[in-house]
Scaffold this motif. Structure first.
Motif, PDB file in Angstrom:
ATOM      1  N   SER A 265       0.845  -1.194   0.000  1.00  0.00           N
ATOM      2  CA  SER A 265       0.000   0.000   0.000  1.00  0.00           C
ATOM      3  C   SER A 265       0.883   1.248   0.000  1.00  0.00           C
ATOM      4  CB  SER A 265      -0.895   0.015   1.236  1.00  0.00           C
ATOM      5  OG  SER A 265      -0.118   0.222   2.415  1.00  0.00           O
ATOM      6  N   ARG A 266       0.250   2.370  -0.233  1.00  0.00           N
ATOM      7  CA  ARG A 266       1.000   3.631  -0.157  1.00  0.00           C
ATOM      8  C   ARG A 266       1.591   3.822   1.240  1.00  0.00           C
ATOM      9  NH1 ARG A 266      -1.190   9.890  -1.092  1.00  0.00           N
ATOM     10  NH2 ARG A 266       0.469  10.834   0.140  1.00  0.00           N
ATOM     11  N   ALA A 267       0.801   3.515   2.269  1.00  0.00           N
ATOM     12  CA  ALA A 267       1.290   3.654   3.646  1.00  0.00           C
ATOM     13  C   ALA A 267       2.461   2.711   3.915  1.00  0.00           C
ATOM     14  CB  ALA A 267       0.161   3.391   4.639  1.00  0.00           C
ATOM     15  N   ASP A 268       2.383   1.503   3.371  1.00  0.00           N
ATOM     16  CA  ASP A 268       3.487   0.547   3.517  1.00  0.00           C
ATOM     17  C   ASP A 268       4.779   1.143   2.967  1.00  0.00           C
ATOM     18  OD1 ASP A 268       1.889  -1.498   4.574  1.00  0.00           O
ATOM     19  OD2 ASP A 268       1.505  -2.392   2.605  1.00  0.00           O
ATOM     20  N   LEU A 269       4.704   1.653   1.747  1.00  0.00           N
ATOM     21  CA  LEU A 269       5.903   2.155   1.077  1.00  0.00           C
ATOM     22  C   LEU A 269       6.450   3.397   1.759  1.00  0.00           C
ATOM     23  CD1 LEU A 269       4.792   1.598  -2.630  1.00  0.00           C
ATOM     24  CD2 LEU A 269       6.491   0.289  -1.332  1.00  0.00           C
ATOM     25  N   ASP A 270       5.554   4.240   2.254  1.00  0.00           N
ATOM     26  CA  ASP A 270       6.014   5.429   2.975  1.00  0.00           C
ATOM     27  C   ASP A 270       6.767   5.023   4.237  1.00  0.00           C
ATOM     28  OD1 ASP A 270       5.804   8.489   3.286  1.00  0.00           O
ATOM     29  OD2 ASP A 270       5.083   7.751   5.219  1.00  0.00           O
ATOM     30  N   ALA A 271       6.214   4.064   4.968  1.00  0.00           N
ATOM     31  CA  ALA A 271       6.880   3.596   6.184  1.00  0.00           C
ATOM     32  C   ALA A 271       8.200   2.915   5.859  1.00  0.00           C
ATOM     33  CB  ALA A 271       5.956   2.640   6.943  1.00  0.00           C
TER      34      ALA A 271
END
Length: 222
Positions: free
Chosen positions: A78-84
């Protein structure tokens, strides 16, 4: 080799540890001792194993994280995964591979590019600039290259090293891809002098933007 456990893979990585490789890698800010060709060979043998990749990423080992990036399914994050993941990427090689091998293949790439571009963390911002440079080269529609040059001219000279490197790459790419902006890009490079004295092997192109631009333009005209 399929359906491997984290313990088995970590044991293989430990067996590949090479003090000479670690010494070379540490000069570039990377804290692992695995030859990258051997790491890629291991990834080829493991093939895609996304669940294993996720588990390897949670370890505190740079070599395990690099392997995870080679065996994951980029579009699954997910976008949140990649940001983290980006914010937890502590070493240059992990950062580069995450952006180059995973984020660029993600359906969230453009959203992340925009979000990261102006991030307060210069390492995160460098990822935004790297993705912007990729668009300058491959999908420039919708970008404002003259506006990018404005930012580069104002901020690159005093930017932290990793962000400066990414901005300089964007400067060079604009000069290469946009003939109408080439003179300005070269002029900015000359005035700022960023990476002008960077030690460059004889068979490599200097990262100093004016030289880089001239060399790449000349190659394309041959």
């Amino acid at each position: 080799m399929t359906d491997s456990t984290v313990a088995e893979v970590l044991a293989e990585l430990a067996a590949l540890e090479d003090p000479k490789a670690r010494a070379v890698n540490e000069k570039h800010g990377d804290d692992h001792g695995v030859n990258l060709s051997k790491l890629r060979a291991l990834a080829k043998r493991l093939k895609t194993q996304h669940e294993l990749a996720v588990e390897l990423w949670t370890t505190d080992q740079t070599d395990a994280k690099l392997l995870a990036l080679l065996i994951c399914r980029p579009k699954t994050f997910s976008r949140a995964d990649l940001d983290a993941m980006l914010r937890g990427a502590r070493t240059p090689k992990v950062h580069d591979w995450l952006v180059g091998y995973v984020v660029k293949k993600s359906p969230h790439v453009e959203e992340l590019r925009v979000a990261w571009f102006s991030d307060a963390d210069p390492v995160v911002a460098s990822a935004g600039w790297a993705l912007t440079t990729d668009r300058v080269a491959k999908a420039p529609d919708g970008l404002d290259p003259a506006g990018l040059l404005d930012v580069i001219e104002a901020e690159m000279k005093d930017a932290p090293a990793r962000l400066q490197w990414a901005m300089n790459h964007c400067l060079a790419q604009i000069g290469i891809e946009h003939p109408e902006l080439r003179e300005r890009a070269v002029g900015i490079g000359e005035r700022l002098g960023v990476l002008k004295d960077y030690p460059t092997p004889a068979n490599c192109t200097s990262p100093y933007a004016p030289v880089w631009i001239a060399e790449m333009v000349a190659r394309r005209s041959r």
